[in-house]
Design a protein around this motif. Structure first.
Motif, PDB file in Angstrom:
ATOM      1  N   VAL A  79      -9.051  19.284  -4.358  1.00 44.32           N
ATOM      2  CA  VAL A  79      -7.709  19.861  -4.440  1.00 44.32           C
ATOM      3  C   VAL A  79      -7.432  20.674  -3.173  1.00 44.32           C
ATOM      4  CG1 VAL A  79      -6.212  21.458  -5.686  1.00 44.32           C
ATOM      5  CG2 VAL A  79      -7.760  19.952  -6.945  1.00 44.32           C
ATOM      6  N   PRO A  80      -6.323  20.394  -2.491  1.00 42.16           N
ATOM      7  CA  PRO A  80      -6.020  21.133  -1.258  1.00 42.16           C
ATOM      8  C   PRO A  80      -6.011  22.636  -1.486  1.00 42.16           C
ATOM      9  CG  PRO A  80      -4.539  19.273  -1.505  1.00 42.16           C
ATOM     10  CD  PRO A  80      -5.296  19.386  -2.805  1.00 42.16           C
ATOM     11  N   ILE A  81      -6.525  23.359  -0.529  1.00 43.56           N
ATOM     12  CA  ILE A  81      -6.575  24.833  -0.511  1.00 43.56           C
ATOM     13  C   ILE A  81      -7.572  25.374  -1.539  1.00 43.56           C
ATOM     14  CG2 ILE A  81      -5.279  26.983  -0.746  1.00 43.56           C
ATOM     15  CD1 ILE A  81      -2.769  25.464   0.053  1.00 43.56           C
ATOM     16  N   LEU A  82      -7.544  24.818  -2.754  1.00 42.28           N
ATOM     17  CA  LEU A  82      -8.394  25.350  -3.815  1.00 42.28           C
ATOM     18  C   LEU A  82      -9.772  24.697  -3.857  1.00 42.28           C
ATOM     19  CD1 LEU A  82      -5.835  25.606  -6.760  1.00 42.28           C
ATOM     20  CD2 LEU A  82      -6.713  27.451  -5.330  1.00 42.28           C
ATOM     21  N   GLY A  83     -10.127  23.917  -2.848  1.00 43.95           N
ATOM     22  CA  GLY A  83     -11.366  23.150  -2.876  1.00 43.95           C
ATOM     23  C   GLY A  83     -12.597  23.947  -3.243  1.00 43.95           C
ATOM     24  N   ALA A  84     -12.840  25.076  -2.571  1.00 40.71           N
ATOM     25  CA  ALA A  84     -14.037  25.870  -2.837  1.00 40.71           C
ATOM     26  C   ALA A  84     -13.995  26.471  -4.240  1.00 40.71           C
ATOM     27  CB  ALA A  84     -14.178  26.975  -1.788  1.00 40.71           C
ATOM     28  N   ALA A  85     -12.833  27.018  -4.623  1.00 41.05           N
ATOM     29  CA  ALA A  85     -12.711  27.607  -5.958  1.00 41.05           C
ATOM     30  C   ALA A  85     -12.862  26.548  -7.038  1.00 41.05           C
ATOM     31  CB  ALA A  85     -11.356  28.308  -6.098  1.00 41.05           C
ATOM     32  N   ALA A  86     -12.229  25.386  -6.818  1.00 40.74           N
ATOM     33  CA  ALA A  86     -12.335  24.308  -7.797  1.00 40.74           C
ATOM     34  C   ALA A  86     -13.763  23.781  -7.860  1.00 40.74           C
ATOM     35  CB  ALA A  86     -11.368  23.185  -7.445  1.00 40.74           C
ATOM     36  N   GLY A  87     -14.432  23.712  -6.702  1.00 38.30           N
ATOM     37  CA  GLY A  87     -15.815  23.258  -6.687  1.00 38.30           C
ATOM     38  C   GLY A  87     -16.721  24.197  -7.455  1.00 38.30           C
ATOM     39  N   ALA A  88     -16.531  25.489  -7.278  1.00 39.41           N
ATOM     40  CA  ALA A  88     -17.330  26.468  -8.016  1.00 39.41           C
ATOM     41  C   ALA A  88     -17.058  26.366  -9.511  1.00 39.41           C
ATOM     42  CB  ALA A  88     -17.009  27.880  -7.513  1.00 39.41           C
ATOM     43  N   ALA A  89     -15.778  26.240  -9.885  1.00 39.43           N
ATOM     44  CA  ALA A  89     -15.421  26.185 -11.301  1.00 39.43           C
ATOM     45  C   ALA A  89     -15.933  24.922 -11.966  1.00 39.43           C
ATOM     46  CB  ALA A  89     -13.897  26.272 -11.460  1.00 39.43           C
ATOM     47  N   THR A  90     -15.834  23.781 -11.258  1.00 42.97           N
ATOM     48  CA  THR A  90     -16.306  22.540 -11.872  1.00 42.97           C
ATOM     49  C   THR A  90     -17.812  22.588 -12.080  1.00 42.97           C
ATOM     50  OG1 THR A  90     -16.384  21.511  -9.681  1.00 42.97           O
ATOM     51  CG2 THR A  90     -14.457  21.047 -11.043  1.00 42.97           C
ATOM     52  N   ASN A  91     -18.544  23.060 -11.095  1.00 44.94           N
ATOM     53  CA  ASN A  91     -19.995  23.117 -11.271  1.00 44.94           C
ATOM     54  C   ASN A  91     -20.398  24.103 -12.358  1.00 44.94           C
ATOM     55  OD1 ASN A  91     -20.353  21.185  -9.285  1.00 44.94           O
ATOM     56  ND2 ASN A  91     -21.967  22.328  -8.237  1.00 44.94           N
ATOM     57  N   TYR A  92     -19.681  25.221 -12.430  1.00 48.86           N
ATOM     58  CA  TYR A  92     -19.953  26.174 -13.511  1.00 48.86           C
ATOM     59  C   TYR A  92     -19.726  25.504 -14.860  1.00 48.86           C
ATOM     60  CZ  TYR A  92     -19.470  30.119 -16.681  1.00 48.86           C
ATOM     61  OH  TYR A  92     -19.619  30.971 -17.751  1.00 48.86           O
ATOM     62  N   ALA A  93     -18.609  24.801 -14.981  1.00 53.31           N
ATOM     63  CA  ALA A  93     -18.288  24.143 -16.248  1.00 53.31           C
ATOM     64  C   ALA A  93     -19.298  23.060 -16.595  1.00 53.31           C
ATOM     65  CB  ALA A  93     -16.880  23.547 -16.173  1.00 53.31           C
ATOM     66  N   TYR A  94     -19.650  22.222 -15.617  1.00 52.15           N
ATOM     67  CA  TYR A  94     -20.548  21.116 -15.895  1.00 52.15           C
ATOM     68  C   TYR A  94     -21.954  21.603 -16.210  1.00 52.15           C
ATOM     69  CZ  TYR A  94     -17.111  17.556 -14.890  1.00 52.15           C
ATOM     70  OH  TYR A  94     -16.015  16.749 -14.977  1.00 52.15           O
ATOM     71  N   PHE A  95     -22.435  22.602 -15.474  1.00 54.09           N
ATOM     72  CA  PHE A  95     -23.779  23.120 -15.765  1.00 54.09           C
ATOM     73  C   PHE A  95     -23.806  23.808 -17.117  1.00 54.09           C
ATOM     74  CE2 PHE A  95     -25.457  21.836 -11.872  1.00 54.09           C
ATOM     75  CZ  PHE A  95     -26.814  22.157 -11.813  1.00 54.09           C
ATOM     76  N   SER A  96     -22.794  24.600 -17.416  1.00 52.16           N
ATOM     77  CA  SER A  96     -22.736  25.269 -18.716  1.00 52.16           C
ATOM     78  C   SER A  96     -22.736  24.232 -19.836  1.00 52.16           C
ATOM     79  CB  SER A  96     -21.482  26.138 -18.812  1.00 52.16           C
ATOM     80  OG  SER A  96     -21.496  27.159 -17.835  1.00 52.16           O
ATOM     81  N   TYR A  97     -21.930  23.210 -19.663  1.00 50.48           N
ATOM     82  CA  TYR A  97     -21.783  22.191 -20.699  1.00 50.48           C
ATOM     83  C   TYR A  97     -23.079  21.411 -20.914  1.00 50.48           C
ATOM     84  CZ  TYR A  97     -20.192  17.984 -23.100  1.00 50.48           C
ATOM     85  OH  TYR A  97     -20.065  16.948 -23.992  1.00 50.48           O
ATOM     86  N   TYR A  98     -23.630  20.836 -19.853  1.00 48.72           N
ATOM     87  CA  TYR A  98     -24.786  19.964 -20.018  1.00 48.72           C
ATOM     88  C   TYR A  98     -26.046  20.733 -20.416  1.00 48.72           C
ATOM     89  CZ  TYR A  98     -22.307  15.799 -18.548  1.00 48.72           C
ATOM     90  OH  TYR A  98     -21.431  14.746 -18.490  1.00 48.72           O
ATOM     91  N   GLN A  99     -26.165  21.980 -20.013  1.00 44.94           N
ATOM     92  CA  GLN A  99     -27.296  22.765 -20.501  1.00 44.94           C
ATOM     93  C   GLN A  99     -27.153  23.039 -21.995  1.00 44.94           C
ATOM     94  OE1 GLN A  99     -29.246  25.565 -17.226  1.00 44.94           O
ATOM     95  NE2 GLN A  99     -27.028  25.804 -17.192  1.00 44.94           N
ATOM     96  N   GLU A 100     -25.944  23.292 -22.451  1.00 43.75           N
ATOM     97  CA  GLU A 100     -25.723  23.467 -23.885  1.00 43.75           C
ATOM     98  C   GLU A 100     -26.013  22.173 -24.642  1.00 43.75           C
ATOM     99  OE1 GLU A 100     -24.617  26.549 -25.759  1.00 43.75           O
ATOM    100  OE2 GLU A 100     -25.865  26.857 -23.994  1.00 43.75           O
ATOM    101  N   MET A 101     -25.608  21.042 -24.071  1.00 38.93           N
ATOM    102  CA  MET A 101     -25.894  19.762 -24.706  1.00 38.93           C
ATOM    103  C   MET A 101     -27.401  19.499 -24.777  1.00 38.93           C
ATOM    104  SD  MET A 101     -23.054  18.385 -25.721  1.00 38.93           S
ATOM    105  CE  MET A 101     -22.721  20.091 -26.155  1.00 38.93           C
ATOM    106  N   ALA A 102     -28.117  19.941 -23.749  1.00 36.65           N
ATOM    107  CA  ALA A 102     -29.571  19.787 -23.766  1.00 36.65           C
ATOM    108  C   ALA A 102     -30.186  20.637 -24.876  1.00 36.65           C
ATOM    109  CB  ALA A 102     -30.157  20.177 -22.411  1.00 36.65           C
TER     110      ALA A 102
END
Length: 249
Positions: free
Chosen positions: A195-218
């Motif tokens: 996403v333009p301009i928001l790349g770093a923030a979006a990258g941090a948020a997506t990784n936070y979401a994905y790690f939180s999610y998949y660790q909970e699934m584990a």
């Protein structure tokens, strides 16, 4: 997990607790959508056609690299707490998103490796040996769940029953089974990071979401496996009970 003796457990309460944990895990994706200002189903449209066409191959390669690297690292680096894994992934996502699509693509196998290693650590937490070939395959199966941006509870629950016959199945066979689905999930992640301009923030948020999610699934995945061994109930039966409990929450 050693030993086969059954122990007295409150199966109903454990199932309810797991259903709550499973349901809560899915909510972390909302923060990503709030940042990128879009919807999960149209995130993939932001990716160039060439990238979309190569997503499945890239996902397969990322999983193959992750399987080898995550396993080898266990003799060098000890398991970390979930919050530390998530913090590391959040920083990696910010770095990946800051450079747009090229750096996001480069970050993909690294993130997948760290996440798989975290999943292996969770398996160990429940008394299972990540060096056991069958447990290594089970760790891969966690990636078969829908991602945090999905709202298909039925699909989320399907992987928990582990209907893939692990005995005799090769790692490559399991990767081939889950890669198509995971490629869509990771494609959404890549799109959010570009996403333009928001790349770093979006990258941090997506990784936070994905790690939180998949660790909970584990946690849910290996809790069910442990509960099956403790109670004598089949995992398939426990999953069915968990589906009902989830609907009633």
């Amino acid at each position: 997990m050693t030993g086969t003796a059954l122990v007295s457990v409150n199966v109903d309460q454990e199932i309810i607790d797991l259903a709550r944990r499973h349901k809560a895990a899915g909510g972390v994706g909302l923060q990503v959508l709030n940042i990128v200002g879009g919807q999960a189903e149209n995130l993939l449209e932001r990716l160039p056609d060439g990238v979309k066409n190569r997503l499945e191959d890239a996902t397969t390669k990322a999983l193959e690299v992750a399987m080898s690297a995550a396993h080898q690292s266990r003799g060098v680096v000890k398991d970390q707490q979930s919050w530390l894994n998530t913090a590391l992934a959040t920083a990696m996502g910010a770095a990946g998103g800051a450079g747009g699509l090229p750096t996001a693509l480069a970050e993909l196998p690294v993130t997948t490796t760290v996440l798989l290693r975290a999943i292996q650590g969770i398996a160990h937490e429940y008394g299972f040996d990540p060096a056991d070939p069958e447990i290594r395959k089970e760790c891969l199966l966690v990636f078969g769940s829908a991602g945090p941006l999905a709202d298909d509870d039925g699909a989320d629950m399907a992987f928990l029953s582990a209907r893939v016959t692990l005995t005799g199945a090769t790692v490559h066979g399991i990767i081939a089974r889950i890669a198509p689905r995971l490629s869509v999930v990771l494609g959404q992640k890549l799109a959010a990071q570009t996403v333009p301009i928001l790349g770093a923030a979006a990258g941090a948020a997506t990784n936070y979401a994905y790690f939180s999610y998949y660790q909970e699934m584990a946690h849910v995945h290996f809790s069910l496996r442990a509960l099956s061994q403790k109670s004598g109930h089949s995992r398939e039966a426990l999953v069915e009970r968990m589906k009902i409990a989830t609907k009633n929450l």
